[in-house]
Design a protein around this motif. Structure first.
Motif, PDB file in Angstrom:
ATOM      1  N   GLU A 121     -31.660  21.272  26.590  1.00 47.79           N
ATOM      2  CA  GLU A 121     -29.641  22.522  27.328  1.00 47.79           C
ATOM      3  C   GLU A 121     -29.454  21.147  27.593  1.00 47.79           C
ATOM      4  O   GLU A 121     -28.120  20.999  27.518  1.00 47.79           O
ATOM      5  N   ILE A 122     -30.036  19.672  28.223  1.00 47.58           N
ATOM      6  CA  ILE A 122     -29.187  18.331  28.638  1.00 47.58           C
ATOM      7  C   ILE A 122     -28.692  18.029  26.806  1.00 47.58           C
ATOM      8  O   ILE A 122     -27.591  17.352  26.357  1.00 47.58           O
ATOM      9  N   LEU A 123     -29.630  17.694  25.697  1.00 46.07           N
ATOM     10  CA  LEU A 123     -29.479  17.091  24.665  1.00 46.07           C
ATOM     11  C   LEU A 123     -28.348  18.037  24.458  1.00 46.07           C
ATOM     12  O   LEU A 123     -27.286  17.276  23.924  1.00 46.07           O
ATOM     13  N   ALA A 124     -28.306  19.244  24.755  1.00 49.02           N
ATOM     14  CA  ALA A 124     -27.351  20.390  23.569  1.00 49.02           C
ATOM     15  C   ALA A 124     -25.990  19.790  24.243  1.00 49.02           C
ATOM     16  O   ALA A 124     -24.601  19.904  23.421  1.00 49.02           O
ATOM     17  N   ALA A 125     -26.086  19.737  25.642  1.00 48.02           N
ATOM     18  CA  ALA A 125     -24.607  19.135  25.968  1.00 48.02           C
ATOM     19  C   ALA A 125     -23.907  17.560  25.911  1.00 48.02           C
ATOM     20  O   ALA A 125     -22.947  18.160  25.104  1.00 48.02           O
ATOM     21  N   GLY A 137     -21.841  17.560  23.004  1.00 49.62           N
ATOM     22  CA  GLY A 137     -20.948  18.882  23.541  1.00 49.62           C
ATOM     23  C   GLY A 137     -19.375  18.238  23.017  1.00 49.62           C
ATOM     24  O   GLY A 137     -18.864  17.827  22.257  1.00 49.62           O
ATOM     25  N   HIS A 138     -20.131  16.571  23.470  1.00 49.09           N
ATOM     26  CA  HIS A 138     -19.208  15.197  23.831  1.00 49.09           C
ATOM     27  C   HIS A 138     -19.211  14.802  22.003  1.00 49.09           C
ATOM     28  O   HIS A 138     -19.078  13.203  23.098  1.00 49.09           O
ATOM     29  N   ARG A 145     -20.121   8.784  32.645  1.00 51.08           N
ATOM     30  CA  ARG A 145     -19.713   8.756  34.441  1.00 51.08           C
ATOM     31  C   ARG A 145     -18.683   9.768  34.913  1.00 51.08           C
ATOM     32  O   ARG A 145     -18.727  10.307  35.853  1.00 51.08           O
ATOM     33  N   HIS A 146     -17.384   9.748  33.908  1.00 56.22           N
ATOM     34  CA  HIS A 146     -16.603  10.974  34.359  1.00 56.22           C
ATOM     35  C   HIS A 146     -17.102  12.525  34.325  1.00 56.22           C
ATOM     36  O   HIS A 146     -17.232  13.172  35.016  1.00 56.22           O
ATOM     37  N   ILE A 147     -18.484  12.531  33.435  1.00 57.12           N
ATOM     38  CA  ILE A 147     -18.741  13.824  33.649  1.00 57.12           C
ATOM     39  C   ILE A 147     -19.698  13.964  35.212  1.00 57.12           C
ATOM     40  O   ILE A 147     -19.186  14.701  35.114  1.00 57.12           O
ATOM     41  N   LEU A 148     -20.246  12.985  34.853  1.00 55.46           N
ATOM     42  CA  LEU A 148     -21.390  13.325  36.489  1.00 55.46           C
ATOM     43  C   LEU A 148     -20.914  13.075  37.808  1.00 55.46           C
ATOM     44  O   LEU A 148     -21.248  13.557  38.442  1.00 55.46           O
ATOM     45  N   LEU A 149     -19.407  12.216  37.790  1.00 60.28           N
ATOM     46  CA  LEU A 149     -18.716  12.037  38.445  1.00 60.28           C
ATOM     47  C   LEU A 149     -17.836  13.458  39.315  1.00 60.28           C
ATOM     48  O   LEU A 149     -17.355  13.871  40.152  1.00 60.28           O
ATOM     49  N   HIS A 150     -17.130  14.662  38.102  1.00 57.27           N
ATOM     50  CA  HIS A 150     -16.631  15.280  37.857  1.00 57.27           C
ATOM     51  C   HIS A 150     -17.062  16.912  37.703  1.00 57.27           C
ATOM     52  O   HIS A 150     -16.334  17.762  37.436  1.00 57.27           O
ATOM     53  N   GLY A 181     -24.980  10.707  18.341  1.00 60.90           N
ATOM     54  CA  GLY A 181     -26.202   9.421  19.082  1.00 60.90           C
ATOM     55  C   GLY A 181     -25.424   9.190  20.812  1.00 60.90           C
ATOM     56  O   GLY A 181     -26.630   9.046  21.147  1.00 60.90           O
ATOM     57  N   ALA A 182     -24.884   8.083  20.519  1.00 62.55           N
ATOM     58  CA  ALA A 182     -24.962   8.016  21.424  1.00 62.55           C
ATOM     59  C   ALA A 182     -23.012   8.668  22.164  1.00 62.55           C
ATOM     60  O   ALA A 182     -22.289   8.957  21.742  1.00 62.55           O
TER      61      ALA A 182
END
Length: 149
Positions: free
Chosen positions: A80-84, A87-88, A102-107, A94-95
């Motif tokens: 599930e994390i890899l699929a998310a 999407g980015h 950082r933005h994803i983790l904070l917001h 692969g990177a």
């Protein structure tokens, strides 16, 4: 159900179960929620209600082991994390940029603090301005936490 888990895991389950199920049974949905999430699983409310209802609203430790086994068959957090992350990553390189992570983790979702993000970056050896290979990052964050006792 004991045959599906290592003895060490069963001991951990029993310890957590006994902390929250003081009378030897889980009698509320809240108890089941806290126990499963304390053990690192992420069941949805609908899944929890189903597990609780299937056991008649009362779970003994063997019933709880059965629920744990059943849920471990449906929860696939690394995928599930890899699929998310994919999407980015529209170009499928692969990177993703570290600043985007950082933005994803904070917001997003269950937001982390700046201190928590810094700690994750440090532990995963992520350069603040570099790229993050999300397959490697996922392997790091999904690795079991080592026991030091």
């Amino acid at each position: 159900m004991a045959r599906h888990f290592k003895e060490q895991d069963i001991d951990e389950f029993r310890e957590c179960f006994s902390l929250y199920a003081r009378h030897g049974t889980i009698r509320t949905l809240d108890q089941l929620t806290v126990i499963m999430r304390s053990l690192g699983l992420s069941p949805t409310i609908a899944e929890l209600k189903t597990y609780f209802k299937d056991k008649g609203g009362k779970l003994s430790f063997p019933d709880f082991l059965e629920v744990m086994h059943k849920h471990s068959q449906v929860e696939h957090i690394p995928e599930e994390i890899l699929a998310a992350f994919q999407g980015h990553d529209p170009r499928r390189t692969g990177a993703i940029p570290a600043r985007e992570l950082r933005h994803i983790l904070l917001h997003w979702g269950e937001r982390l603090s700046h201190k928590e993000v810094e700690q994750i970056f440090r532990e995963a050896n992520i350069s603040p301005n570099g790229m993050v290979r999300y397959q490697d990052f996922c392997r790091i964050v999904c690795a079991p936490v080592p026991d030091y006792y």
